[in-house]
Design a protein around this motif. Structure first.
Motif, short mmCIF file in Angstrom:
data_model
loop_
_atom_site.label_atom_id
_atom_site.label_comp_id
_atom_site.label_asym_id
_atom_site.label_seq_id
_atom_site.Cartn_x
_atom_site.Cartn_y
_atom_site.Cartn_z
N ALA A 2 -12.02 -2.90 5.82
CA ALA A 2 -13.21 -3.50 6.38
C ALA A 2 -13.46 -3.08 7.81
CB ALA A 2 -13.12 -5.02 6.30
N GLY A 3 -12.43 -2.73 8.56
CA GLY A 3 -12.61 -2.40 9.97
C GLY A 3 -12.62 -0.91 10.23
N ARG A 4 -12.94 -0.58 11.46
CA ARG A 4 -12.96 0.82 11.87
C ARG A 4 -11.73 1.17 12.68
NH1 ARG A 4 -18.77 3.04 12.19
NH2 ARG A 4 -17.70 4.95 12.72
N SER A 5 -10.68 0.41 12.54
CA SER A 5 -9.48 0.64 13.34
C SER A 5 -8.69 1.78 12.72
CB SER A 5 -8.66 -0.64 13.41
OG SER A 5 -8.43 -1.14 12.12
N HIS A 6 -9.08 2.98 13.03
CA HIS A 6 -8.50 4.20 12.47
C HIS A 6 -6.99 4.22 12.68
CE1 HIS A 6 -8.30 8.35 11.28
NE2 HIS A 6 -7.67 8.65 12.39
N GLY A 7 -6.27 4.12 11.56
CA GLY A 7 -4.83 4.26 11.62
C GLY A 7 -4.07 3.00 12.01
N SER A 8 -4.73 1.90 12.27
CA SER A 8 -4.00 0.71 12.68
C SER A 8 -3.59 -0.11 11.47
CB SER A 8 -4.84 -0.14 13.64
OG SER A 8 -5.83 -0.84 12.92
N ASP A 9 -2.76 -1.11 11.70
CA ASP A 9 -2.27 -1.95 10.63
C ASP A 9 -3.08 -3.23 10.48
OD1 ASP A 9 -0.20 -0.18 10.03
OD2 ASP A 9 1.11 -1.07 11.54
N SER A 10 -4.26 -3.31 11.11
CA SER A 10 -5.03 -4.53 11.10
C SER A 10 -5.74 -4.79 9.77
CB SER A 10 -6.07 -4.53 12.24
OG SER A 10 -7.00 -3.50 12.02
N VAL A 11 -5.79 -3.81 8.89
CA VAL A 11 -6.43 -3.97 7.59
C VAL A 11 -5.38 -4.49 6.61
CG1 VAL A 11 -7.64 -2.79 5.74
CG2 VAL A 11 -8.06 -2.14 8.10
N SER A 12 -5.77 -5.48 5.82
CA SER A 12 -4.83 -6.08 4.89
C SER A 12 -4.50 -5.12 3.75
CB SER A 12 -5.43 -7.36 4.31
OG SER A 12 -6.51 -7.05 3.44
N ALA A 13 -3.39 -5.39 3.10
CA ALA A 13 -2.98 -4.57 1.96
C ALA A 13 -4.04 -4.65 0.87
CB ALA A 13 -1.63 -5.03 1.44
N ARG A 14 -4.61 -5.82 0.68
CA ARG A 14 -5.67 -5.99 -0.33
C ARG A 14 -6.89 -5.14 0.03
NH1 ARG A 14 -9.22 -11.24 -1.85
NH2 ARG A 14 -10.11 -10.37 -3.75
N GLY A 15 -7.24 -5.11 1.30
CA GLY A 15 -8.36 -4.30 1.75
C GLY A 15 -8.12 -2.82 1.51
N ILE A 16 -6.90 -2.38 1.73
CA ILE A 16 -6.57 -0.97 1.50
C ILE A 16 -6.65 -0.64 0.02
CG2 ILE A 16 -4.70 0.73 1.63
CD1 ILE A 16 -3.87 -0.65 4.28
N VAL A 17 -6.11 -1.52 -0.83
CA VAL A 17 -6.15 -1.29 -2.28
C VAL A 17 -7.60 -1.27 -2.77
CG1 VAL A 17 -5.57 -2.29 -4.52
CG2 VAL A 17 -3.85 -2.19 -2.72
N MET A 18 -8.40 -2.24 -2.33
CA MET A 18 -9.80 -2.29 -2.75
C MET A 18 -10.57 -1.06 -2.26
SD MET A 18 -10.18 -4.80 -4.71
CE MET A 18 -11.96 -4.74 -4.84
N GLY A 19 -10.32 -0.66 -1.04
CA GLY A 19 -10.97 0.53 -0.51
C GLY A 19 -10.61 1.78 -1.28
N ASN A 20 -9.33 1.91 -1.65
CA ASN A 20 -8.91 3.06 -2.44
C ASN A 20 -9.52 3.05 -3.83
OD1 ASN A 20 -6.89 5.07 -1.24
ND2 ASN A 20 -6.19 3.12 -0.43
N LEU A 21 -9.63 1.86 -4.43
CA LEU A 21 -10.28 1.77 -5.74
C LEU A 21 -11.75 2.16 -5.66
CD1 LEU A 21 -8.72 -1.52 -7.19
CD2 LEU A 21 -8.38 0.82 -8.01
N LEU A 22 -12.44 1.67 -4.64
CA LEU A 22 -13.85 2.02 -4.46
C LEU A 22 -14.01 3.52 -4.20
CD1 LEU A 22 -15.12 -0.98 -2.33
CD2 LEU A 22 -15.71 -0.45 -4.69
N LEU A 23 -13.12 4.09 -3.41
CA LEU A 23 -13.18 5.52 -3.14
C LEU A 23 -12.92 6.32 -4.41
CD1 LEU A 23 -13.60 7.68 -1.00
CD2 LEU A 23 -11.15 7.66 -0.62
N ALA A 24 -11.99 5.88 -5.25
CA ALA A 24 -11.71 6.57 -6.51
C ALA A 24 -12.95 6.57 -7.40
CB ALA A 24 -10.52 5.93 -7.22
#
Length: 133
Positions: A2-24
């Motif tokens: 959800a955020g623009r924090s390039h490379g930081s750990d501020s994004v939740s694991a759920r956000g990363i998984v959802m983002g990867n699914l959407l990207l796929a």
């Protein structure tokens, strides 16, 4: 994602998984659209939209979107009739290509935020994106 924090750990694991699914999913859809552009007598598509989506994903979110890019590439290829092993090889090569483009762009100071700020960042983007291709 959800955020623009390039490379930081501020994004939740759920956000990363959802983002990867959407990207796929975006990668698969873009691949199908790109194949519609190819010449009716065969050949390659003149514009490969998944590469653009992958590069923007890398510029915006960093390397944490690689699983989505590779998954989308593999699934799109397999659903298109390509055997699994060549699909994995092509996905790996595509990921390396996009990582190289991302590296060259970052080294030249190009970010998604400053991409359209003038001629110089745009030229760096074009050169950085074209070199691995």
């Amino acid at each position: 994602m959800a955020g623009r924090s390039h490379g930081s750990d501020s994004v939740s694991a759920r956000g990363i998984v959802m983002g990867n699914l959407l990207l796929a999913v975006a990668y698969i859809v873009a691949g199908k659209l790109s194949l519609l552009l190819k010449h009716p007598l065969g050949g390659i598509a003149p514009l490969w939209l998944p590469s653009a989506i992958g590069l923007v994903g890398l510029l915006h979110y960093g390397r944490r979107v690689l699983p989505g890019m590779v998954t989308g590439h593999v699934l799109g290829s397999v659903f298109g009739g390509v055997p699994f092993a060549p699909s994995m090889a092509a996905a790996g090569a595509g990921a390396i290509e996009l990582l190289l483009a991302h590296h060259l762009l970052a080294r030249g100071g190009v970010t998604l935020a400053n991409l359209l700020d003038g001629v110089r960042p745009m030229l760096r983007f074009v050169v950085g994106a074209a070199v691995p291709s």
